[in-house]
Scaffold this active site. Sequence first.
Site, PDB file in Angstrom:
ATOM      1  N   ASP A  33       0.919  -1.118   0.003  1.00  0.00           N
ATOM      2  CA  ASP A  33       0.148   0.076   0.151  1.00  0.00           C
ATOM      3  C   ASP A  33       0.812   1.268  -0.066  1.00  0.00           C
ATOM      4  O   ASP A  33       1.965   1.308   0.638  1.00  0.00           O
ATOM      5  CB  ASP A  33      -0.678  -0.109   1.205  1.00  0.00           C
ATOM      6  CG  ASP A  33      -1.966   0.943   1.212  1.00  0.00           C
ATOM      7  OD1 ASP A  33      -3.299   0.541   1.454  1.00  0.00           O
ATOM      8  OD2 ASP A  33      -1.948   1.922   0.758  1.00  0.00           O
ATOM      9  N   LEU A  35      -0.002   4.117   1.085  1.00  0.00           N
ATOM     10  CA  LEU A  35      -0.607   5.001   2.076  1.00  0.00           C
ATOM     11  C   LEU A  35      -1.091   6.264   1.674  1.00  0.00           C
ATOM     12  O   LEU A  35      -1.293   7.342   2.432  1.00  0.00           O
ATOM     13  CB  LEU A  35       0.499   5.025   3.282  1.00  0.00           C
ATOM     14  CG  LEU A  35       0.643   3.648   3.968  1.00  0.00           C
ATOM     15  CD1 LEU A  35       1.690   3.915   4.979  1.00  0.00           C
ATOM     16  CD2 LEU A  35      -0.412   3.024   4.312  1.00  0.00           C
ATOM     17  N   ALA A  76      -5.776  -1.944  -4.327  1.00  0.00           N
ATOM     18  CA  ALA A  76      -5.282  -0.489  -4.467  1.00  0.00           C
ATOM     19  C   ALA A  76      -5.778   0.184  -5.779  1.00  0.00           C
ATOM     20  O   ALA A  76      -5.297  -0.423  -6.763  1.00  0.00           O
ATOM     21  CB  ALA A  76      -3.781  -0.735  -4.492  1.00  0.00           C
ATOM     22  N   TYR A 143     -13.906   5.889 -13.610  1.00  0.00           N
ATOM     23  CA  TYR A 143     -13.632   4.977 -12.427  1.00  0.00           C
ATOM     24  C   TYR A 143     -14.250   3.662 -12.797  1.00  0.00           C
ATOM     25  O   TYR A 143     -13.724   2.580 -12.676  1.00  0.00           O
ATOM     26  CB  TYR A 143     -14.208   5.475 -11.217  1.00  0.00           C
ATOM     27  CG  TYR A 143     -14.411   4.463 -10.204  1.00  0.00           C
ATOM     28  CD1 TYR A 143     -13.159   3.859  -9.603  1.00  0.00           C
ATOM     29  CD2 TYR A 143     -15.742   3.944  -9.715  1.00  0.00           C
ATOM     30  CE1 TYR A 143     -13.219   3.064  -8.772  1.00  0.00           C
ATOM     31  CE2 TYR A 143     -15.651   2.819  -8.667  1.00  0.00           C
ATOM     32  CZ  TYR A 143     -14.363   2.392  -8.371  1.00  0.00           C
ATOM     33  OH  TYR A 143     -14.692   1.282  -7.337  1.00  0.00           O
ATOM     34  N   PHE A 171     -21.522  -3.424  -4.412  1.00  0.00           N
ATOM     35  CA  PHE A 171     -22.483  -2.287  -4.455  1.00  0.00           C
ATOM     36  C   PHE A 171     -21.836  -1.440  -3.130  1.00  0.00           C
ATOM     37  O   PHE A 171     -20.761  -0.947  -3.173  1.00  0.00           O
ATOM     38  CB  PHE A 171     -23.765  -2.796  -4.178  1.00  0.00           C
ATOM     39  CG  PHE A 171     -24.325  -3.154  -5.579  1.00  0.00           C
ATOM     40  CD1 PHE A 171     -23.641  -4.239  -6.549  1.00  0.00           C
ATOM     41  CD2 PHE A 171     -25.274  -2.799  -6.452  1.00  0.00           C
ATOM     42  CE1 PHE A 171     -23.838  -4.593  -7.668  1.00  0.00           C
ATOM     43  CE2 PHE A 171     -25.700  -3.181  -7.773  1.00  0.00           C
ATOM     44  CZ  PHE A 171     -24.772  -4.154  -8.184  1.00  0.00           C
ATOM     45  N   HIS A 191     -18.762   9.052   1.673  1.00  0.00           N
ATOM     46  CA  HIS A 191     -19.767   8.194   1.734  1.00  0.00           C
ATOM     47  C   HIS A 191     -20.849   8.396   2.845  1.00  0.00           C
ATOM     48  O   HIS A 191     -20.655   9.117   3.644  1.00  0.00           O
ATOM     49  CB  HIS A 191     -19.109   6.886   2.158  1.00  0.00           C
ATOM     50  CG  HIS A 191     -18.333   6.434   0.984  1.00  0.00           C
ATOM     51  ND1 HIS A 191     -16.954   6.665   0.861  1.00  0.00           N
ATOM     52  CD2 HIS A 191     -18.311   5.518  -0.026  1.00  0.00           C
ATOM     53  CE1 HIS A 191     -16.300   6.452   0.005  1.00  0.00           C
ATOM     54  NE2 HIS A 191     -16.946   5.489  -0.868  1.00  0.00           N
ATOM     55  N   ARG A 282     -26.619  15.018  -7.247  1.00  0.00           N
ATOM     56  CA  ARG A 282     -25.054  15.039  -7.318  1.00  0.00           C
ATOM     57  C   ARG A 282     -24.745  14.524  -8.974  1.00  0.00           C
ATOM     58  O   ARG A 282     -25.406  13.236  -9.101  1.00  0.00           O
ATOM     59  CB  ARG A 282     -24.307  14.052  -6.518  1.00  0.00           C
ATOM     60  CG  ARG A 282     -22.723  13.802  -6.625  1.00  0.00           C
ATOM     61  CD  ARG A 282     -22.260  13.345  -5.339  1.00  0.00           C
ATOM     62  NE  ARG A 282     -22.555  11.708  -5.259  1.00  0.00           N
ATOM     63  CZ  ARG A 282     -22.220  11.013  -4.404  1.00  0.00           C
ATOM     64  NH1 ARG A 282     -21.301  11.576  -3.345  1.00  0.00           N
ATOM     65  NH2 ARG A 282     -22.448   9.975  -4.281  1.00  0.00           N
ATOM     66  N   GLY A 284     -24.066  12.223 -12.039  1.00  0.00           N
ATOM     67  CA  GLY A 284     -23.813  10.827 -12.230  1.00  0.00           C
ATOM     68  C   GLY A 284     -24.524  10.053 -11.238  1.00  0.00           C
ATOM     69  O   GLY A 284     -24.102   8.825 -11.413  1.00  0.00           O
TER      70      GLY A 284
HETATM   71  N1  UFG Z   1     -25.422  10.955  -0.572  1.00  0.00           N
HETATM   72  C1  UFG Z   1     -26.139  12.227   0.057  1.00  0.00           C
HETATM   73  N2  UFG Z   1     -25.004  13.048   0.585  1.00  0.00           N
HETATM   74  C2  UFG Z   1     -23.755  12.657   0.983  1.00  0.00           C
HETATM   75  C3  UFG Z   1     -23.208  11.653   0.371  1.00  0.00           C
HETATM   76  C4  UFG Z   1     -23.999  10.718  -0.191  1.00  0.00           C
HETATM   77  O1  UFG Z   1     -27.131  12.420  -0.277  1.00  0.00           O
HETATM   78  O2  UFG Z   1     -23.039  13.819   1.351  1.00  0.00           O
HETATM   79  C5  UFG Z   1     -25.991  10.037  -1.552  1.00  0.00           C
HETATM   80  C6  UFG Z   1     -25.675   9.894  -2.656  1.00  0.00           C
HETATM   81  O3  UFG Z   1     -26.364  10.815  -3.475  1.00  0.00           O
HETATM   82  C7  UFG Z   1     -26.279   8.295  -3.149  1.00  0.00           C
HETATM   83  C8  UFG Z   1     -26.216   7.747  -1.778  1.00  0.00           C
HETATM   84  O4  UFG Z   1     -26.137   8.854  -0.696  1.00  0.00           O
HETATM   85  O5  UFG Z   1     -27.578   8.510  -3.254  1.00  0.00           O
HETATM   86  C9  UFG Z   1     -24.770   6.996  -1.419  1.00  0.00           C
HETATM   87  O6  UFG Z   1     -23.863   7.692  -1.943  1.00  0.00           O
HETATM   88  P1  UFG Z   1     -22.142   7.448  -1.573  1.00  0.00           P
HETATM   89  O7  UFG Z   1     -21.261   8.402  -2.029  1.00  0.00           O
HETATM   90  O8  UFG Z   1     -21.981   6.806  -0.079  1.00  0.00           O
HETATM   91  O9  UFG Z   1     -22.126   5.886  -2.535  1.00  0.00           O
HETATM   92  P2  UFG Z   1     -22.144   5.893  -3.967  1.00  0.00           P
HETATM   93  O10 UFG Z   1     -23.412   5.004  -4.308  1.00  0.00           O
HETATM   94  O11 UFG Z   1     -22.188   7.119  -4.689  1.00  0.00           O
HETATM   95  O12 UFG Z   1     -21.001   5.061  -4.429  1.00  0.00           O
HETATM   96  C10 UFG Z   1     -20.591   3.994  -3.872  1.00  0.00           C
HETATM   97  C11 UFG Z   1     -18.984   3.779  -4.036  1.00  0.00           C
HETATM   98  C12 UFG Z   1     -18.376   3.851  -5.495  1.00  0.00           C
HETATM   99  C13 UFG Z   1     -19.024   2.914  -6.254  1.00  0.00           C
HETATM  100  C14 UFG Z   1     -20.343   2.847  -6.243  1.00  0.00           C
HETATM  101  C15 UFG Z   1     -21.085   1.789  -7.085  1.00  0.00           C
HETATM  102  O13 UFG Z   1     -18.368   4.680  -3.112  1.00  0.00           O
HETATM  103  O14 UFG Z   1     -17.071   3.655  -5.239  1.00  0.00           O
HETATM  104  O15 UFG Z   1     -21.075   2.928  -4.701  1.00  0.00           O
HETATM  105  O16 UFG Z   1     -22.521   2.210  -7.274  1.00  0.00           O
HETATM  106  F1  UFG Z   1     -18.734   3.030  -7.414  1.00  0.00           F
END
Ligand code: UFG
Length: 328
Positions: A33, A35, A76, A143, A171, A191, A282, A284
Amino acid sequence: MSGRYLVTGGAGFVGSHLVLALLRAGASVTVLDDLTTGHEAAVPEGARLLRGSVADAGTVERAFADGPYEAVFHFASLTLVGESMREPVRYMAENFAGAATLVQACVTHGVNRVVISSTANLFAEPERMPIDEDEAVIPGSPYGESKAMLERLLYWADRIHGVRGACLRYFNAAGADPEGEAGEDHRPETHLIPIVLDAAAGRRDPLTVFGDDYPTPDGTCIRDYIHVADLAAAHLAVLEPLRSRSVRYNLGTGKGHSVREVIAASEQVTGLKVPYTIGKRREGDPAVLVAASRRITDELGWRPRYADLATIVGHAWAWRQAHPKGYG
Ligand code: UFG
């Protein structure tokens, strides 16, 4: 379980939980890693840490000198969907370079089992929900595209060199080690669950809910939150079939939860109100992403042990309360 395993990215969130699972099963582990996003303190005691980049052939050679390895687990990589929309070339180049260097070393050293972290971001336009392994791969971001490229790399490494590959499409990885020895600490944190918990505890600003005008029952996005310990267990479960064939599995619970449901679960677990405002969507973010994980259940008997959202949030909360500054 005997023998030594190489885990790249073993100082990161999912990687460190796999290292714990390997050590608890009796295996020996070397972590590679750099880091940049992982934490030295996240590498469980008992694992050997080699600091360096998986894209650097010399570093990877040094890691292989620590072998021989029974199998290699490759975590990684750059992992942020949003960041990849701003830096597409870097995401595809770095993620592919790391995997290519590693898989080449596997070929050279005769290691013929490789497990890679893949993602639900392979499925930007799913025809069916929940999403199974027959769904067309249409990446939702650079990504996701980089992970699709890794899956293709493994396909050819199997066909030509007999290196068997497991592509595990996570997921929404969440939760923390049920025994409290590891947890989630991204910097910056993007997240949902850790943000919700820190907002509830007053450790950060209120949560912004990214849109409440989606075509879902409560208007917020639905995701399939899968416990990080269950992901780790799936990595161990694929080692046996990898002796004879390559596999790819979608890993989730099969049940989706909206952002509002995550907030409600957090309030129930912590007893604290989650302060939040409704913001813009957000870019995408698909409305719904839920996995069909029947294939790994049918073929290997894997099923999530901690599928309940309150359990997932509860483990994340326990670790965060014990480590309010994360890994320090
Ligand atoms: N969300 C919010 N506010 C925040 C953060 C997230 O409303 O401050 C919502 C997002 O819009 C989404 C949900 O919470 O609807 C989950 O968001 P995350 O950022 O926790 O996770 P994502 O679904 O965007 O992405 C995750 C991983 C990615 C991966 C993806 C696969 O972080 O690496 O799942 O679907 F590619």
